[in-house]
Design a protein around this motif. Sequence first.
Motif, PDB file in Angstrom:
ATOM      1  N   VAL A 120      68.109   3.805  98.001  1.00  0.00           N
ATOM      2  CA  VAL A 120      69.573   3.791  97.896  1.00  0.00           C
ATOM      3  C   VAL A 120      70.075   5.092  98.522  1.00  0.00           C
ATOM      4  N   PRO A 121      70.450   5.088  99.810  1.00  0.00           N
ATOM      5  CA  PRO A 121      70.815   6.325 100.521  1.00  0.00           C
ATOM      6  C   PRO A 121      71.892   7.161  99.841  1.00  0.00           C
ATOM      7  N   GLU A 122      72.802   6.505  99.100  1.00  0.00           N
ATOM      8  CA  GLU A 122      73.897   7.238  98.458  1.00  0.00           C
ATOM      9  C   GLU A 122      73.524   7.764  97.070  1.00  0.00           C
ATOM     10  N   PHE A 123      72.232   7.747  96.718  1.00  0.00           N
ATOM     11  CA  PHE A 123      71.797   8.138  95.372  1.00  0.00           C
ATOM     12  C   PHE A 123      72.243   9.556  95.005  1.00  0.00           C
ATOM     13  N   ASN A 124      72.315  10.450  95.997  1.00  0.00           N
ATOM     14  CA  ASN A 124      72.674  11.844  95.720  1.00  0.00           C
ATOM     15  C   ASN A 124      74.129  12.024  95.314  1.00  0.00           C
ATOM     16  N   LEU A 125      74.946  10.972  95.405  1.00  0.00           N
ATOM     17  CA  LEU A 125      76.339  11.084  94.971  1.00  0.00           C
ATOM     18  C   LEU A 125      76.433  11.406  93.478  1.00  0.00           C
ATOM     19  N   ARG A 126      75.414  11.059  92.711  1.00  0.00           N
ATOM     20  CA  ARG A 126      75.414  11.329  91.272  1.00  0.00           C
ATOM     21  C   ARG A 126      75.298  12.831  90.976  1.00  0.00           C
ATOM     22  N   HIS A 127      74.957  13.621  91.987  1.00  0.00           N
ATOM     23  CA  HIS A 127      74.799  15.063  91.797  1.00  0.00           C
ATOM     24  C   HIS A 127      76.085  15.828  92.083  1.00  0.00           C
ATOM     25  N   LYS A 128      77.223  15.145  92.030  1.00  0.00           N
ATOM     26  CA  LYS A 128      78.511  15.827  92.188  1.00  0.00           C
ATOM     27  C   LYS A 128      78.923  16.519  90.888  1.00  0.00           C
ATOM     28  N   VAL A 129      78.234  16.197  89.793  1.00  0.00           N
ATOM     29  CA  VAL A 129      78.469  16.866  88.502  1.00  0.00           C
ATOM     30  C   VAL A 129      77.123  17.320  87.937  1.00  0.00           C
ATOM     31  N   LYS A 130      77.168  18.175  86.917  1.00  0.00           N
ATOM     32  CA  LYS A 130      75.938  18.658  86.289  1.00  0.00           C
ATOM     33  C   LYS A 130      75.170  17.514  85.629  1.00  0.00           C
ATOM     34  N   ALA A 131      73.861  17.627  85.653  1.00  0.00           N
ATOM     35  CA  ALA A 131      73.019  16.694  84.906  1.00  0.00           C
ATOM     36  C   ALA A 131      73.310  16.842  83.418  1.00  0.00           C
ATOM     37  N   GLY A 132      73.058  15.772  82.648  1.00  0.00           N
ATOM     38  CA  GLY A 132      73.413  15.790  81.238  1.00  0.00           C
ATOM     39  C   GLY A 132      72.265  15.483  80.298  1.00  0.00           C
ATOM     40  N   LEU A 133      72.389  15.953  79.082  1.00  0.00           N
ATOM     41  CA  LEU A 133      71.452  15.614  78.010  1.00  0.00           C
ATOM     42  C   LEU A 133      71.649  14.161  77.604  1.00  0.00           C
ATOM     43  N   ILE A 134      72.912  13.715  77.640  1.00  0.00           N
ATOM     44  CA  ILE A 134      73.286  12.340  77.331  1.00  0.00           C
ATOM     45  C   ILE A 134      73.954  11.770  78.574  1.00  0.00           C
ATOM     46  N   GLY A 135      73.655  10.536  78.918  1.00  0.00           N
ATOM     47  CA  GLY A 135      74.239   9.954  80.115  1.00  0.00           C
ATOM     48  C   GLY A 135      74.785   8.557  79.890  1.00  0.00           C
ATOM     49  N   TYR A 136      75.757   8.176  80.706  1.00  0.00           N
ATOM     50  CA  TYR A 136      76.329   6.824  80.684  1.00  0.00           C
ATOM     51  C   TYR A 136      75.213   5.785  80.854  1.00  0.00           C
ATOM     52  N   ALA A 137      74.311   6.066  81.805  1.00  0.00           N
ATOM     53  CA  ALA A 137      73.231   5.115  82.083  1.00  0.00           C
ATOM     54  C   ALA A 137      72.248   5.005  80.925  1.00  0.00           C
ATOM     55  N   GLN A 138      72.153   6.049  80.090  1.00  0.00           N
ATOM     56  CA  GLN A 138      71.261   5.993  78.926  1.00  0.00           C
ATOM     57  C   GLN A 138      71.919   5.255  77.761  1.00  0.00           C
ATOM     58  N   VAL A 139      73.249   5.311  77.687  1.00  0.00           N
ATOM     59  CA  VAL A 139      73.974   4.604  76.633  1.00  0.00           C
ATOM     60  C   VAL A 139      73.969   3.105  76.911  1.00  0.00           C
ATOM     61  N   TYR A 140      74.206   2.735  78.183  1.00  0.00           N
ATOM     62  CA  TYR A 140      74.340   1.321  78.526  1.00  0.00           C
ATOM     63  C   TYR A 140      73.132   0.746  79.256  1.00  0.00           C
ATOM     64  N   GLY A 141      72.241   1.611  79.714  1.00  0.00           N
ATOM     65  CA  GLY A 141      71.076   1.131  80.430  1.00  0.00           C
ATOM     66  C   GLY A 141      69.800   1.401  79.657  1.00  0.00           C
ATOM     67  N   LYS A 142      68.674   1.481  80.396  1.00  0.00           N
ATOM     68  CA  LYS A 142      67.367   1.724  79.796  1.00  0.00           C
ATOM     69  C   LYS A 142      66.601   2.709  80.667  1.00  0.00           C
ATOM     70  N   TYR A 143      65.448   3.154  80.183  1.00  0.00           N
ATOM     71  CA  TYR A 143      64.609   4.066  80.961  1.00  0.00           C
ATOM     72  C   TYR A 143      64.210   3.427  82.286  1.00  0.00           C
ATOM     73  N   ASN A 144      63.925   2.106  82.252  1.00  0.00           N
ATOM     74  CA  ASN A 144      63.456   1.414  83.446  1.00  0.00           C
ATOM     75  C   ASN A 144      64.569   0.678  84.193  1.00  0.00           C
ATOM     76  N   THR A 145      65.839   1.056  83.968  1.00  0.00           N
ATOM     77  CA  THR A 145      66.935   0.507  84.754  1.00  0.00           C
ATOM     78  C   THR A 145      66.722   0.858  86.222  1.00  0.00           C
ATOM     79  N   THR A 146      67.061  -0.047  87.141  1.00  0.00           N
ATOM     80  CA  THR A 146      66.816   0.186  88.568  1.00  0.00           C
ATOM     81  C   THR A 146      67.621   1.378  89.082  1.00  0.00           C
ATOM     82  N   PRO A 147      67.141   2.054  90.126  1.00  0.00           N
ATOM     83  CA  PRO A 147      67.872   3.202  90.696  1.00  0.00           C
ATOM     84  C   PRO A 147      69.294   2.848  91.109  1.00  0.00           C
TER      85      PRO A 147
END
Length: 279
Positions: A212-239
């Motif tokens: 997914v070439p645009e994957f780095n767009l998620r780095h426009k903010v600081k990484a988090g201890l808690i994430g949207y993808a962890q609340v609504y997704g899973k560890y093995n959710t696709t990239p």
Amino acid sequence: KYIVRESILDNLPFEEITSRIDCYSSVMLFDIDVKLRERLLIYCFSKGKRVYMLPNTAEILNNNAYNIQISDSPILLYKNNCLTIEQELIKRFMDLILSLIGLVLFSPIMLICALLIKLYDGGPIFFKQVRVTKGNKKFVLIKFRSMLVDAEKDGAQKSTKNDDRITPIGKIIRTLRIDETPQFFNVLQGVMSIVGPRPERVENVEEYSKLVPEFNLRHKVKAGLIGYAQVYGKYNTTPKDKLNMDLLYIQQYSILNDIKYILLTIKIIFMRKSTEGFD
């Protein structure tokens, strides 16, 4: 929550697809040809049918667009600012307060966890790994070790279902998310936030960026201890799905949403599927 009555492939003639759509009040449009999806969306709009659509990255960015008028043309304006200075300051203040509270509240549990890890095999208590945060900057993430000491002796590997590298102590602290609590120190350090996209290891960022070439767009903010993808997704959710969820978080950012995700995190502690490894 949803009952799928019928699945239709997108290689059928348009008229056949629409005739079968006519039998239902709701339609789900997933990863199909963009032009066909656009035609079907217009058709469903004309027929008053509810549509559930899997968005692409550009469509998620539309969430933050403003409607303006230039001459006689309606225009979409994309400011692409992410967080304002005021939001950055409030978020940092919240990070400092909440991480200090977290360390105080979890300190007895963290102490017990550290003792159990040390007593089990005598290995190091903490696991340190280089991860990626805002602006593609690298930092050393710290967490309680949940795997065998030599778990990655053959190189970086993703955690899998029934992974035999995970220790008995590790299974418990992973399920309860206790292994992540030392990251309060990363938050105090300023390289992470309480809420934000979960930091990926360097190898994963490189791999996912090829898919997914645009994957780095998620780095426009600081990484988090808690994430949207962890609340609504899973560890093995696709990239791709992780990226889309992280972009939704960035595009819809607000202090109230951060508070909501903190509260929702309590839910995922009791959902085993949220920590499932890869098949």
